[in-house]
Design a protein around this motif. Structure first.
Motif, mmCIF file in Angstrom:
data_model
loop_
_atom_site.group_PDB
_atom_site.id
_atom_site.type_symbol
_atom_site.label_atom_id
_atom_site.label_comp_id
_atom_site.label_asym_id
_atom_site.label_seq_id
_atom_site.Cartn_x
_atom_site.Cartn_y
_atom_site.Cartn_z
ATOM 1 N N THR A 162 0.832 -1.206 0.000
ATOM 2 C CA THR A 162 0.000 0.000 0.000
ATOM 3 C C THR A 162 0.865 1.255 0.000
ATOM 4 O O THR A 162 0.571 2.235 -0.705
ATOM 5 C CB THR A 162 -0.931 0.001 1.226
ATOM 6 O OG1 THR A 162 -1.767 -1.155 1.181
ATOM 7 C CG2 THR A 162 -1.797 1.247 1.257
ATOM 8 N N GLU A 163 1.931 1.224 0.762
ATOM 9 C CA GLU A 163 2.850 2.355 0.813
ATOM 10 C C GLU A 163 3.515 2.590 -0.546
ATOM 11 O O GLU A 163 3.666 3.735 -0.994
ATOM 12 C CB GLU A 163 3.930 2.109 1.873
ATOM 13 C CG GLU A 163 4.890 3.261 2.081
ATOM 14 C CD GLU A 163 4.225 4.499 2.668
ATOM 15 O OE1 GLU A 163 4.718 5.613 2.393
ATOM 16 O OE2 GLU A 163 3.222 4.364 3.387
ATOM 17 N N LEU A 164 3.866 1.511 -1.227
ATOM 18 C CA LEU A 164 4.497 1.620 -2.539
ATOM 19 C C LEU A 164 3.522 2.209 -3.567
ATOM 20 O O LEU A 164 3.875 3.112 -4.336
ATOM 21 C CB LEU A 164 4.983 0.246 -2.996
ATOM 22 C CG LEU A 164 5.688 0.163 -4.346
ATOM 23 C CD1 LEU A 164 6.878 1.111 -4.406
ATOM 24 C CD2 LEU A 164 6.139 -1.271 -4.617
ATOM 25 N N LEU B 282 3.766 -8.155 -3.756
ATOM 26 C CA LEU B 282 4.764 -7.960 -2.714
ATOM 27 C C LEU B 282 4.583 -9.071 -1.686
ATOM 28 O O LEU B 282 3.572 -9.122 -0.984
ATOM 29 C CB LEU B 282 4.610 -6.573 -2.081
ATOM 30 C CG LEU B 282 5.815 -6.055 -1.301
ATOM 31 C CD1 LEU B 282 5.849 -4.532 -1.261
ATOM 32 C CD2 LEU B 282 5.846 -6.601 0.121
ATOM 33 N N LEU B 283 5.567 -9.970 -1.623
ATOM 34 C CA LEU B 283 5.412 -11.216 -0.871
ATOM 35 C C LEU B 283 6.661 -11.498 -0.045
ATOM 36 O O LEU B 283 7.780 -11.224 -0.472
ATOM 37 C CB LEU B 283 5.156 -12.381 -1.831
ATOM 38 C CG LEU B 283 3.988 -12.197 -2.815
ATOM 39 C CD1 LEU B 283 4.043 -13.244 -3.909
ATOM 40 C CD2 LEU B 283 2.656 -12.248 -2.081
ATOM 41 N N PHE B 284 6.447 -12.095 1.138
ATOM 42 C CA PHE B 284 7.539 -12.419 2.048
ATOM 43 C C PHE B 284 7.725 -13.930 2.167
ATOM 44 O O PHE B 284 6.771 -14.704 2.049
ATOM 45 C CB PHE B 284 7.247 -11.886 3.455
ATOM 46 C CG PHE B 284 7.099 -10.390 3.557
ATOM 47 C CD1 PHE B 284 7.709 -9.536 2.645
ATOM 48 C CD2 PHE B 284 6.366 -9.827 4.605
ATOM 49 C CE1 PHE B 284 7.567 -8.159 2.762
ATOM 50 C CE2 PHE B 284 6.234 -8.458 4.729
ATOM 51 C CZ PHE B 284 6.842 -7.620 3.807
ATOM 52 N N GLY B 285 8.965 -14.316 2.479
ATOM 53 C CA GLY B 285 9.249 -15.698 2.849
ATOM 54 C C GLY B 285 8.867 -16.707 1.790
ATOM 55 O O GLY B 285 9.070 -16.500 0.596
ATOM 56 N N ALA B 286 8.262 -17.806 2.251
ATOM 57 C CA ALA B 286 7.870 -18.873 1.334
ATOM 58 C C ALA B 286 6.829 -18.412 0.321
ATOM 59 O O ALA B 286 6.740 -18.961 -0.783
ATOM 60 C CB ALA B 286 7.335 -20.063 2.128
#
Length: 359
Positions: free
Chosen positions: A171-173, A191-195
């Motif tokens: 959202t910030e991006l 925009l995704l983290f980790g696995a």
């Protein structure tokens, strides 16, 4: 600008006539914008041998008159006149092509009934083939969109911290891109983290960032309707050996393709150069299908860079080069840049650093 749109319409007429088509009915939003400049999404375009008609309704009529070039803007009363009857006013005779990819069966039945006096034939890819090679104004717009994305990413990376969620950062991006001049977002930001970074097109959620997570960010800005598309992958903290190997391999795969990018090289050849690097490091079963795609008014447009497309690149093509590997339960790495093909090589339009480690 009027001369640019006149030239595009005349190029389409010449292409159509070479295929035995006298008139064209266009439904594709991006194609209509390319030919007239109209940015709305409720319009149809008729291109005859002598005239161009942009058909809309009261909601967009004044906007169409303000934005459109080298065409007559027609306001259709949707309550009293069917689309087919409206088209029939301007199509008197001749073989008439229509963009079959953009029209529904129910819509076409009404149109075909009203145009029974014409020889109707489906067409595909006529305008898209003209859109593949960008002119100076188009290139300038894509460059500006890419620059906005570069700036926004640099600012948003300052907000990366333990505990931040995917959705918060995405959202910030999006907000940052638009506050510095983007007309919107090129597509729903990934925009995704980790696995979860192993999901090539996953949706940002409530997952929180933790130490040694991979961070995959795929996004773009928009200027004058033209889009940028960039991906960067980071690790939050010291990478594991596997993570570093994935990143180094994907970066090498991108370099292999970029090293041979220039006019005269086929899309197949580019794809193979990248694919060989990924396969040689054991990622043949985890690599994304296809290396990239054309970029412009649409996010994905011709030419597509894959192992099936024999298209030979021309100066003025704008494409993405985006190798990736995606390991289930571990994560994914993708690195993507927008490039302009030139006679001697290429110009990279996206300039965000490709550093891996964020602390």
């Amino acid at each position: 600008m009027d001369s640019i749109y006149a030239s595009r319409q005349n190029s389409l007429r010449a292409l159509s006539l070479s295929k035995g088509i006298d008139n064209l009915i266009l439904f594709g939003v991006e194609n209509i914008r390319y030919l007239t400049g109209f940015s709305g999404n409720a319009a149809y375009l008729i291109v005859t041998s002598r005239q161009t008609y942009l058909i809309t309704d009261y909601r967009y009529y004044e906007r169409a008159r303000a934005e459109s070039h080298h065409c007559e803007v027609v306001c259709r009363d949707r309550d009293s006149q069917s689309l087919g009857r409206c088209f029939a006013q301007f199509l008197i005779a001749g073989t008439t092509g229509f963009e079959s990819a953009f029209v529904t069966v129910s819509m076409w039945k009404d149109i075909a009934d009203a145009l029974g006096h014409l020889c109707l034939c489906p067409t595909q890819g006529l305008v898209e083939s003209l859109r593949m090679v960008k002119d100076e104004w188009e290139i300038k717009s894509i460059k500006k969109a890419a620059a906005l994305a570069d700036t926004a990413l640099a600012e948003v990376l300052k907000h990366v911290r333990s505990g931040v969620t995917e959705k918060e950062l995405a959202t910030e991006l999006d907000y940052k891109m638009q506050t510095i001049g983007s007309d919107g977002v090129s597509f729903d930001t990934i925009l995704l983290f980790g696995a979860r970074s192993a999901l090539p097109h996953g949706k940002p959620g409530e997952t929180k960032l933790t130490h040694q997570d991979l961070i995959l960010i795929d996004f773009g800005a928009v200027v004058n309707g033209y889009r940028s598309d960039m991906t960067r992958t980071y690790v939050f903290g010291e990478p594991t050996k596997k993570q570093q190997h994935m990143f180094d391999t994907v970066l090498a795969a991108q370099h292999a393709a970029l090293s041979i990018c220039k006019a005269g090289v086929s899309c197949q050849t580019l794809n193979l150069a990248s694919e060989q690097v990924l396969c040689s490091h054991g990622y043949q079963h985890y690599a994304g299908k296809g290396l990239g795609h054309g970029l412009g008014l649409a996010l994905h447009e011709f030419p597509f860079v894959n192992n099936r497309n024999e298209y030979v690149l021309h100066s003025g093509n704008v494409i993405t080069i985006e190798p990736g590997v995606y390991l289930p339960n571990l994560g994914g790495v993708r690195i993507e840049d927008d490039i302009l093909i030139t006679e001697q090589g290429y110009e990279c339009l996206t300039h965000a650093p490709k550093s891996f480690v964020l602390t």
